[in-house]
Design a protein around this motif. Structure first.
Motif, PDB file in Angstrom:
ATOM      1  N   LEU A   1       0.777  -1.193   0.056  1.00  0.00           N
ATOM      2  CA  LEU A   1      -0.189  -0.012   0.092  1.00  0.00           C
ATOM      3  C   LEU A   1       0.951   1.238  -0.036  1.00  0.00           C
ATOM      4  CD1 LEU A   1      -2.849  -1.022   2.436  1.00  0.00           C
ATOM      5  CD2 LEU A   1      -2.956  -0.909  -0.152  1.00  0.00           C
ATOM      6  N   SER A   2       1.861   1.241   0.533  1.00  0.00           N
ATOM      7  CA  SER A   2       2.805   2.286   0.560  1.00  0.00           C
ATOM      8  C   SER A   2       3.752   2.446  -0.663  1.00  0.00           C
ATOM      9  CB  SER A   2       3.846   2.159   1.954  1.00  0.00           C
ATOM     10  OG  SER A   2       3.146   2.182   3.059  1.00  0.00           O
ATOM     11  N   ASN A   3       3.842   1.223  -1.223  1.00  0.00           N
ATOM     12  CA  ASN A   3       4.786   1.518  -2.639  1.00  0.00           C
ATOM     13  C   ASN A   3       4.030   1.120  -3.983  1.00  0.00           C
ATOM     14  OD1 ASN A   3       7.591   1.910  -1.431  1.00  0.00           O
ATOM     15  ND2 ASN A   3       6.825   0.589  -0.235  1.00  0.00           N
ATOM     16  N   ILE A   4       2.620   1.137  -3.821  1.00  0.00           N
ATOM     17  CA  ILE A   4       1.848   0.741  -4.993  1.00  0.00           C
ATOM     18  C   ILE A   4       2.353   1.353  -6.347  1.00  0.00           C
ATOM     19  CG2 ILE A   4       0.023   2.431  -4.692  1.00  0.00           C
ATOM     20  CD1 ILE A   4      -1.877  -0.038  -4.941  1.00  0.00           C
ATOM     21  N   ASP A   5       2.918   2.658  -6.360  1.00  0.00           N
ATOM     22  CA  ASP A   5       3.185   3.000  -7.421  1.00  0.00           C
ATOM     23  C   ASP A   5       4.453   2.595  -8.039  1.00  0.00           C
ATOM     24  OD1 ASP A   5       4.536   4.125  -5.415  1.00  0.00           O
ATOM     25  OD2 ASP A   5       4.929   6.076  -6.504  1.00  0.00           O
ATOM     26  N   LYS A   6       5.201   1.731  -7.403  1.00  0.00           N
ATOM     27  CA  LYS A   6       6.476   1.192  -7.758  1.00  0.00           C
ATOM     28  C   LYS A   6       6.200  -0.403  -8.162  1.00  0.00           C
ATOM     29  CE  LYS A   6       8.980   4.333  -4.670  1.00  0.00           C
ATOM     30  NZ  LYS A   6       7.872   4.769  -3.889  1.00  0.00           N
ATOM     31  N   LEU A   7       5.085  -0.998  -7.848  1.00  0.00           N
ATOM     32  CA  LEU A   7       4.884  -2.725  -7.916  1.00  0.00           C
ATOM     33  C   LEU A   7       4.007  -2.851  -8.952  1.00  0.00           C
ATOM     34  CD1 LEU A   7       4.525  -2.783  -4.099  1.00  0.00           C
ATOM     35  CD2 LEU A   7       6.756  -3.408  -5.547  1.00  0.00           C
ATOM     36  N   VAL A   8       4.023  -4.180  -9.437  1.00  0.00           N
ATOM     37  CA  VAL A   8       2.979  -4.647 -10.112  1.00  0.00           C
ATOM     38  C   VAL A   8       1.925  -5.525  -9.417  1.00  0.00           C
ATOM     39  CG1 VAL A   8       2.545  -6.357 -12.064  1.00  0.00           C
ATOM     40  CG2 VAL A   8       4.621  -5.055 -12.319  1.00  0.00           C
ATOM     41  N   VAL A   9       0.628  -5.009  -9.421  1.00  0.00           N
ATOM     42  CA  VAL A   9      -0.053  -5.821  -8.324  1.00  0.00           C
ATOM     43  C   VAL A   9      -1.102  -6.815  -9.406  1.00  0.00           C
ATOM     44  CG1 VAL A   9      -2.110  -5.559  -6.871  1.00  0.00           C
ATOM     45  CG2 VAL A   9      -0.110  -3.858  -6.819  1.00  0.00           C
ATOM     46  N   LYS A  10      -1.014  -7.903  -8.904  1.00  0.00           N
ATOM     47  CA  LYS A  10      -1.681  -8.841  -9.547  1.00  0.00           C
ATOM     48  C   LYS A  10      -2.844  -9.686  -8.870  1.00  0.00           C
ATOM     49  CE  LYS A  10       1.884 -10.187 -12.422  1.00  0.00           C
ATOM     50  NZ  LYS A  10       3.072 -11.378 -12.469  1.00  0.00           N
ATOM     51  N   LEU A  11      -4.188 -10.094  -9.453  1.00  0.00           N
ATOM     52  CA  LEU A  11      -5.013 -11.004  -8.944  1.00  0.00           C
ATOM     53  C   LEU A  11      -4.314 -12.285  -8.616  1.00  0.00           C
ATOM     54  CD1 LEU A  11      -8.489 -10.243 -10.648  1.00  0.00           C
ATOM     55  CD2 LEU A  11      -8.129  -9.939  -8.259  1.00  0.00           C
ATOM     56  N   ALA A  12      -4.516 -12.898  -7.454  1.00  0.00           N
ATOM     57  CA  ALA A  12      -3.769 -14.053  -7.152  1.00  0.00           C
ATOM     58  C   ALA A  12      -4.374 -15.227  -8.296  1.00  0.00           C
ATOM     59  CB  ALA A  12      -4.098 -14.694  -5.644  1.00  0.00           C
ATOM     60  N   LYS A  13      -5.716 -15.137  -8.686  1.00  0.00           N
ATOM     61  CA  LYS A  13      -6.325 -16.214  -9.440  1.00  0.00           C
ATOM     62  C   LYS A  13      -6.550 -15.299 -10.952  1.00  0.00           C
ATOM     63  CE  LYS A  13      -8.372 -18.157  -5.391  1.00  0.00           C
ATOM     64  NZ  LYS A  13      -7.507 -17.146  -4.672  1.00  0.00           N
ATOM     65  N   GLY A  14      -5.907 -14.449 -11.102  1.00  0.00           N
ATOM     66  CA  GLY A  14      -5.946 -13.906 -12.545  1.00  0.00           C
ATOM     67  C   GLY A  14      -5.302 -14.532 -13.514  1.00  0.00           C
ATOM     68  N   SER A  15      -5.584 -14.196 -14.879  1.00  0.00           N
ATOM     69  CA  SER A  15      -4.980 -14.685 -15.971  1.00  0.00           C
ATOM     70  C   SER A  15      -5.105 -13.937 -17.209  1.00  0.00           C
ATOM     71  CB  SER A  15      -5.440 -16.203 -16.420  1.00  0.00           C
ATOM     72  OG  SER A  15      -6.494 -15.992 -16.581  1.00  0.00           O
ATOM     73  N   GLY A  16      -4.311 -13.815 -18.077  1.00  0.00           N
ATOM     74  CA  GLY A  16      -4.395 -13.028 -19.416  1.00  0.00           C
ATOM     75  C   GLY A  16      -4.236 -11.756 -19.240  1.00  0.00           C
ATOM     76  N   GLY A  17      -3.477 -11.355 -18.166  1.00  0.00           N
ATOM     77  CA  GLY A  17      -3.017  -9.771 -18.242  1.00  0.00           C
ATOM     78  C   GLY A  17      -4.176  -8.997 -17.673  1.00  0.00           C
ATOM     79  N   TYR A  18      -5.368  -9.690 -17.071  1.00  0.00           N
ATOM     80  CA  TYR A  18      -6.361  -9.168 -16.491  1.00  0.00           C
ATOM     81  C   TYR A  18      -6.217  -8.899 -15.043  1.00  0.00           C
ATOM     82  CZ  TYR A  18      -8.753 -10.028 -21.053  1.00  0.00           C
ATOM     83  OH  TYR A  18      -9.010  -9.976 -22.344  1.00  0.00           O
ATOM     84  N   GLY A  19      -6.994  -7.728 -14.542  1.00  0.00           N
ATOM     85  CA  GLY A  19      -6.810  -7.621 -12.982  1.00  0.00           C
ATOM     86  C   GLY A  19      -5.599  -7.170 -12.483  1.00  0.00           C
ATOM     87  N   MET A  20      -4.801  -6.540 -13.461  1.00  0.00           N
ATOM     88  CA  MET A  20      -3.197  -6.221 -13.195  1.00  0.00           C
ATOM     89  C   MET A  20      -3.097  -4.411 -13.026  1.00  0.00           C
ATOM     90  SD  MET A  20      -0.051  -7.065 -15.321  1.00  0.00           S
ATOM     91  CE  MET A  20      -0.316  -8.671 -15.330  1.00  0.00           C
ATOM     92  N   LEU A  21      -2.356  -4.071 -12.057  1.00  0.00           N
ATOM     93  CA  LEU A  21      -2.040  -2.826 -11.937  1.00  0.00           C
ATOM     94  C   LEU A  21      -0.534  -2.630 -12.082  1.00  0.00           C
ATOM     95  CD1 LEU A  21      -2.649   0.389 -11.168  1.00  0.00           C
ATOM     96  CD2 LEU A  21      -1.659  -0.435  -9.113  1.00  0.00           C
ATOM     97  N   ILE A  22       0.049  -1.805 -13.125  1.00  0.00           N
ATOM     98  CA  ILE A  22       1.645  -1.824 -13.218  1.00  0.00           C
ATOM     99  C   ILE A  22       1.851  -0.362 -12.752  1.00  0.00           C
ATOM    100  CG2 ILE A  22       3.451  -1.511 -14.928  1.00  0.00           C
ATOM    101  CD1 ILE A  22       2.031  -3.478 -16.500  1.00  0.00           C
ATOM    102  N   GLY A  23       2.307  -0.365 -11.431  1.00  0.00           N
ATOM    103  CA  GLY A  23       2.191   0.969 -10.934  1.00  0.00           C
ATOM    104  C   GLY A  23       3.046   1.963 -11.418  1.00  0.00           C
ATOM    105  N   PRO A  24       4.274   1.823 -12.066  1.00  0.00           N
ATOM    106  CA  PRO A  24       5.096   2.853 -12.862  1.00  0.00           C
ATOM    107  C   PRO A  24       4.281   3.483 -13.754  1.00  0.00           C
ATOM    108  CG  PRO A  24       6.572   0.950 -12.024  1.00  0.00           C
ATOM    109  CD  PRO A  24       5.013   0.541 -12.099  1.00  0.00           C
ATOM    110  N   HIS A  25       3.436   2.722 -14.364  1.00  0.00           N
ATOM    111  CA  HIS A  25       2.699   3.303 -15.610  1.00  0.00           C
ATOM    112  C   HIS A  25       1.412   3.756 -15.323  1.00  0.00           C
ATOM    113  CE1 HIS A  25       5.718   0.857 -18.223  1.00  0.00           C
ATOM    114  NE2 HIS A  25       6.075   1.740 -17.612  1.00  0.00           N
TER     115      HIS A  25
END
Length: 482
Positions: free
Chosen positions: A348-372
């Motif tokens: 939560l403190s570094n979300i803009d620097k991380l890639v966040v993914k759904l644990a059960k996600g696939s296909g590139g959905y449900g993803m946040l690429i913090g720097p972008h």
């Protein structure tokens, strides 16, 4: 393509070729590739976005090259990893020793929706759970590879690996002939041998294999038909099969025929409406009863999703140590589990620097690429994590390697990953290569076909550079000559 002291040896001939080839010729070959793929019908279906769902996967005509010495190191690590994943599945549906030893939190496994209680106590024919594994890898340096994720359920993309090679041999036969490229064309034969190897003993010397597909509206339907054709087996839908006296049969024009091995491309919950989802119209009633009785082999085994859950992924190195007594040869990407208080606080403190993914996600959905991501997108994901922390993991953004790629503006670097395919039967087989996926958007790290990514042919060279004699299978050599 480049090392600190210049062009890497494996790419030397490609670099000379690119310098000598006019842009107009590359554009023409790129257009020819598109026409070829369209004529063959190599498509990937994307639904829910409007327009024509059947799309061509963009194919880039500059190959991705890996030296044989690099591949040899990777393949040993891949074998080790898949052995550990199969041992993990056998354990969690059996004695659960790794849970009792406290190496993995029990709740993370037993309360996970990927864990199928219906599989507890079932030992698949041959004791193999994940017969076809797709291990996604990324390169971050000259000698640095990481496993990004494991695919142990129904990994797709192998047809594109095979068709990409055929396309390169047709489009650039002379360029291919100047390199000793290890062949991938044996994959269908090795897949069939793997499937037959895990047939129930009562099937005899000539087991019947079939591919079970949800039908033509599935995103990978082309691949299902392609593999069935290459292996010389039937592709069937649920309505084509029935179960009698705990034995699976296939309806044919000559009458019912027993089926011994099913390479299923249907998700667990749709396999058998008497056990899983009762509203499934694509499954086979009674299939699991036949499976429990040992009368049919299912590849991959139901319940394999627990092994490729992203919340389980951080524990794969521990699986290697626990089951094999070895140190992992392939590295994991450092991973933060948002259900852990300390990890969640950091994310939560570094979300803009991380890639966040759904644990059960696939296909590139449900993803946040913090720097972008925008500030609003980061805030949205913060709220999601706080609401359902167990659903998310986070990883640092890696400096993924790039490969030269033909784009509208010319030749430019684009990020790539690699999905080698590992076959597990009586032995583990890996064809030398895999599916290279490429992020076609400038700066993008998302390579998934459903998110606009493309593919490249992957060349494993038999030495560090080009050679005057090609190393291709007979069928590939014929294609090149044609």
């Amino acid at each position: 393509m480049r090392a600190e002291d210049g062009v890497r040896a494996a790419y030397a001939e490609i670099e000379r070729w690119l310098r000598a080839t006019p842009r107009e010729l590359l554009d023409r070959k790129r257009h020819e590739a598109e026409l070829l793929f369209r004529r063959i019908g190599i498509t990937f279906a994307v639904y829910g976005e409007g327009g024509d769902p059947e799309r061509l996967i963009p194919f880039d005509i500059i190959p991705r090259i890996i030296a044989r010495s690099e591949w040899d190191r990777l393949s040993v690590g891949l074998r080790q990893r898949v052995q550990a994943l199969n041992a993990f599945l056998a354990d969690v549906y059996g004695k659960q020793e790794i849970l009792k030893a406290g190496k993995i939190p029990s709740a993370l496994v037993l309360e996970n929706e990927g864990y199928r209680q219906e599989m507890v106590g079932i030992v698949p024919p041959g004791g193999v759970y994940t017969h076809i594994s797709g291990i996604d890898m990324v390169r971050t340096g000259p000698d640095e590879f990481y496993v990004l994720e494991d695919n142990c359920r129904t990994p797709s993309g192998v047809s594109y690996m095979l068709e990409n090679r055929e396309a390169m041999l047709r489009l650039f036969p002379k360029l291919c002939a100047r390199h000793k490229i290890l062949p991938v064309g044996r994959y269908p034969e090795e897949l069939l041998e793997t499937l037959k190897a895990v047939a129930p003993a009562r099937a005899g010397a000539h087991p019947t294999v079939a591919i079970l597909t949800p039908g033509p509206y599935n995103s990978a339907y082309y691949e299902h038909c392609f593999l069935a054709d290459e292996m010389g087996v039937e592709v069937v839908e649920g309505a084509d099969l029935f179960v009698h006296d705990k034995v699976v049969y296939m309806r044919t024009t000559a009458g019912a025929k027993r089926v011994d091995v099913i390479y299923r491309r249907i998700d667990d919950e749709f396999l058998d409406p008497t056990v899983f989802r009762k509203d499934s119209l694509v499954g086979v009633p009674g299939l699991m009863e036949a499976y429990r009785a040992g009368n049919v082999a299912l590849a991959n085994a139901p319940g394999g999703g627990i092994a490729d859950d992203k919340a389980i992924y951080p524990y794969v190195p521990e699986m290697v140590r626990f089951y094999l007594g070895e140190e992992p040869l392939l590295a994991n990407v450092p991973t933060f589990l948002c259900e852990r208080d300390e990890d969640r606080k950091y994310v939560l403190s570094n979300i803009d620097k991380l890639v966040v993914k759904l644990a059960k996600g696939s296909g590139g959905y449900g993803m946040l690429i913090g720097p972008h991501a925008t500030k609003g997108e980061c805030e949205e994901f913060r709220a999601r994590i706080l609401a359902r922390p167990g659903d998310y993991i986070a990883q640092p953004t890696l400096a993924l390697s790039t490969c030269p790629t033909v784009v509208e503006q010319g030749i430019a670097p684009r990020h790539v990953d690699l999905r080698p395919f590992v076959l597990s039967g009586k032995e583990i087989r890996i064809v030398p290569g895999g599916l290279t996926r490429v992020a076609l958007k400038d700066g993008s790290l998302v390579v998934n076909s459903s998110q606009g990514g493309g593919t490249k042919d992957t060349w494993i060279l038999d030495d560090e550079g080009p050679d005057s004699a090609p190393a291709q299978s007979q069928s590939q050599s014929q294609t090149a000559s044609a």
